[in-house]
Design an enzyme around this catalytic site. Structure first.
Site, short mmCIF file in Angstrom:
data_model
loop_
_atom_site.label_atom_id
_atom_site.label_comp_id
_atom_site.label_asym_id
_atom_site.label_seq_id
_atom_site.Cartn_x
_atom_site.Cartn_y
_atom_site.Cartn_z
N LEU A 16 0.83 -1.21 0.00
CA LEU A 16 0.00 0.00 0.00
C LEU A 16 0.85 1.25 0.00
CD1 LEU A 16 -2.77 -0.98 2.59
CD2 LEU A 16 -3.05 -0.75 0.12
N GLY A 19 7.59 3.97 3.22
CA GLY A 19 8.20 5.18 3.76
C GLY A 19 9.65 4.94 4.08
N VAL A 24 3.89 -0.64 4.37
CA VAL A 24 2.53 -1.04 4.75
C VAL A 24 1.98 -1.92 3.64
CG1 VAL A 24 0.22 -0.28 5.36
CG2 VAL A 24 2.20 1.09 6.04
N LYS A 39 1.79 -3.06 8.95
CA LYS A 39 2.94 -2.18 8.86
C LYS A 39 4.15 -2.91 9.41
CE LYS A 39 4.24 2.64 9.60
NZ LYS A 39 3.73 3.98 10.01
N ASP A 133 2.74 15.69 12.81
CA ASP A 133 2.99 15.54 11.37
C ASP A 133 1.68 15.34 10.61
OD1 ASP A 133 4.62 15.49 9.12
OD2 ASP A 133 4.98 13.34 9.22
N LYS A 135 -0.73 15.95 7.80
CA LYS A 135 -0.65 16.39 6.41
C LYS A 135 -1.54 15.47 5.59
CE LYS A 135 3.65 13.73 5.87
NZ LYS A 135 5.09 13.81 5.55
N PRO A 136 -1.86 15.81 4.34
CA PRO A 136 -2.83 15.02 3.57
C PRO A 136 -2.48 13.54 3.44
CG PRO A 136 -2.56 17.15 2.54
CD PRO A 136 -1.53 17.08 3.64
N ASN A 138 -1.25 11.68 5.62
CA ASN A 138 -1.47 11.01 6.89
C ASN A 138 -2.93 11.06 7.34
OD1 ASN A 138 1.21 10.33 7.08
ND2 ASN A 138 1.76 12.05 8.39
N ASP A 155 -0.36 7.40 10.97
CA ASP A 155 1.08 7.65 10.98
C ASP A 155 1.50 8.53 12.15
OD1 ASP A 155 3.74 7.81 10.47
OD2 ASP A 155 3.53 8.23 8.34
#
Length: 460
Positions: A16, A19, A24, A39, A133, A135-136, A138, A155
């Site tokens: 998926l 990072g 994941v 994960k 953190d 943000k879009p 996450n 996340d």
């Protein structure tokens, strides 16, 4: 990258996301017969005790917060090679970043999405955790069991307890979403750091642009003409460099966004709101069974000068279609049962979007709108040919080829509302047999938008 065949009782399927520290996977829990996300710490970091501890801390913090607005952790374990993993809820709708690939969102949708993310942050803060953190990428989109789309914060790799955060010495966060107090080492932070990041997410959803550095943010109204002054004030307050001037907490920010999304400012698009439980209806024909508890969402209240078209997606993310802005007021997106038109029974992706869903079933009530449903089997063209609309004049069939589709369009005109209904049976233009798609378009008054709607249709 090749996944292990199994992790515990979970059958691995595909990656998926990857990072810096972990990967994941989408997996299937055979015992529960349900998809999950797994994960796994990257092997090149497996022997770094600090990274390993941060990885395990994320799972523990998610379990500690234990909110339906956060990704749920189901299990934790260790692979034979010593790498830790944890099993969590699978979000089937992607991320806000995926949604932003289509550009800025309708204003009320943007406000509603940001409010949901803020409610998730508030749940973290109530558990004594700051995310650091947001943000879009996450913020995940998940289809709930009742068919409603909801947001999940994910996340927590940089998350800390608020007690620790007050004396943090390391910089953290992502450019554009990072408050100034997180940009320099040595500064303590509190929950208002997440308020700044939420403001940046809302700003991007409204404008399609990541805000500039703290203190140099371009007012969003310059990037989106016609944006209400109160919406601009709400976003800019969240993005204040001085945290004492921001919203005092994420819940207060969410309260204001929900007020604005519900019509508190000029030109608002209201999203989401329960209109009524029930089922979508093919106008003048038959009821379409959808997931229990399905709701209509108010997407859009056109303001003066509003331009179209507006692209609308179903809850599964498989279907998207463009409709004129004035049609995109309400949507019910949680699927349909093809047995409604005589096809094999089942639950398939589907949506209905219209100016007024209360009027949709009644051919005597003027309304513009579109229904799209994927068919799991049977002959859609034959079933479309068998549909009738009492009180409408049969104007016959025609062939259609455009965009990704080919098929047949059957038109019914001079309906009791003075408008028309078209019924379309589509297959891929490349000659493939699947997917088959059924589309109904209602148009009040003159004109026919069917071809433009069909050309815009995307089915994944």
């Amino acid at each position: 990258m090749h996944p292990p065949e199994r992790i515990g009782r979970h059958r691995m399927e595909r990656v998926l996301g990857t990072g810096a520290f972990a990967t994941v996977w989408l997996a299937h829990d055979d015992e529960l017969d349900a998809p999950v996300a797994v994960k796994v710490l990257a092997d090149n970091w497996a022997h770094r005790l600090d990274v390993r501890e941060r990885f395990l801390s994320e799972a523990k913090l998610l379990r500690r917060a234990s909110s339906s607005r956060l990704v749920q952790v189901y299990d934790i374990g260790e692979l034979p090679d010593g790498r830790p993993y944890f099993v969590m809820e699978y979000a089937d709708g992607g991320t806000l970043a995926d949604l932003l690939t289509e550009g800025p969102r309708p204003v009320a949708e943007a406000l509603g999405l940001t409010a949901q993310a803020a409610r998730g942050a508030a749940a973290l803060h109530e558990a004594g955790i700051v995310h650091r953190d947001i943000k879009p990428t996450n913020v995940l989109l998940h289809t709930a069991p009742d068919g409603e789309r909801r947001l999940l914060l994910a996340d927590l790799g940089l998350a800390k307890s608020l007690a620790q955060a007050s004396v943090l010495t390391l910089a953290a966060g992502s450019a554009g979403y990072q408050p100034p107090e997180q940009a320099e080492p040595g500064a303590g932070i509190d929950a208002r750091a997440d308020v700044y990041s939420l403001g940046a997410v809302g700003y991007e959803l409204v404008t399609g642009t990541v805000p500039g550095p703290p203190g140099r943010v371009v007012p969003p109204g310059r990037l989106r003409p016609g944006l209400g002054a109160d919406v601009e004030r709400a976003l800019l307050r969240a993005l204040e460099p001085d945290r004492e001037r921001r919203w005092p907490d994420a819940a207060a920010f969410a309260d204001e966004l929900e007020r604005l999304a519900d019509g508190g400012g000029r030109g608002r698009r209201r999203w989401p709101r329960r209109v009524r439980a029930g089922y979508a209806v093919v106008a003048g024909a038959v009821a379409l069974g959808v997931a229990a508890g399905a709701v209509a969402l108010v997407l859009h209240r056109p303001a003066a000068g509003d331009a179209g078209p507006v692209r609308v997606r179903d809850a599964s993310g498989r279907i998207s279609v463009q409709v004129p802005a004035g049609w995109a007021r309400e949507v019910r997106d949680s699927g349909w049962n093809p047995a409604a038109i005589g096809l094999p029974s089942g639950q398939e992706p589907g949506l209905v979007v219209a100016g007024d869903l209360e009027r949709w079933p009644d051919l005597g009530a003027a309304v513009d709108g579109v229904f799209v449903g994927v068919a799991g089997g049977g002959d859609v063209a034959a079933r479309v040919g068998a549909l009738t609309h009492a009180g409408c004049r049969d104007a016959g069939d025609r062939s259609f080829t455009g965009g990704a589709w080919r098929g047949t369009v059957h038109t019914w005109g001079h309906c009791p509302d003075g408008g028309s209904v078209t019924e379309s049976a589509l297959r891929p233009a490349d000659g493939a047999d699947e997917p088959q798609v059924y589309v109904q378009v209602r148009r009040e008054g003159g004109g026919d938008a069917t071809d433009a709607v069909l050309r815009s249709l995307r089915v994944g």
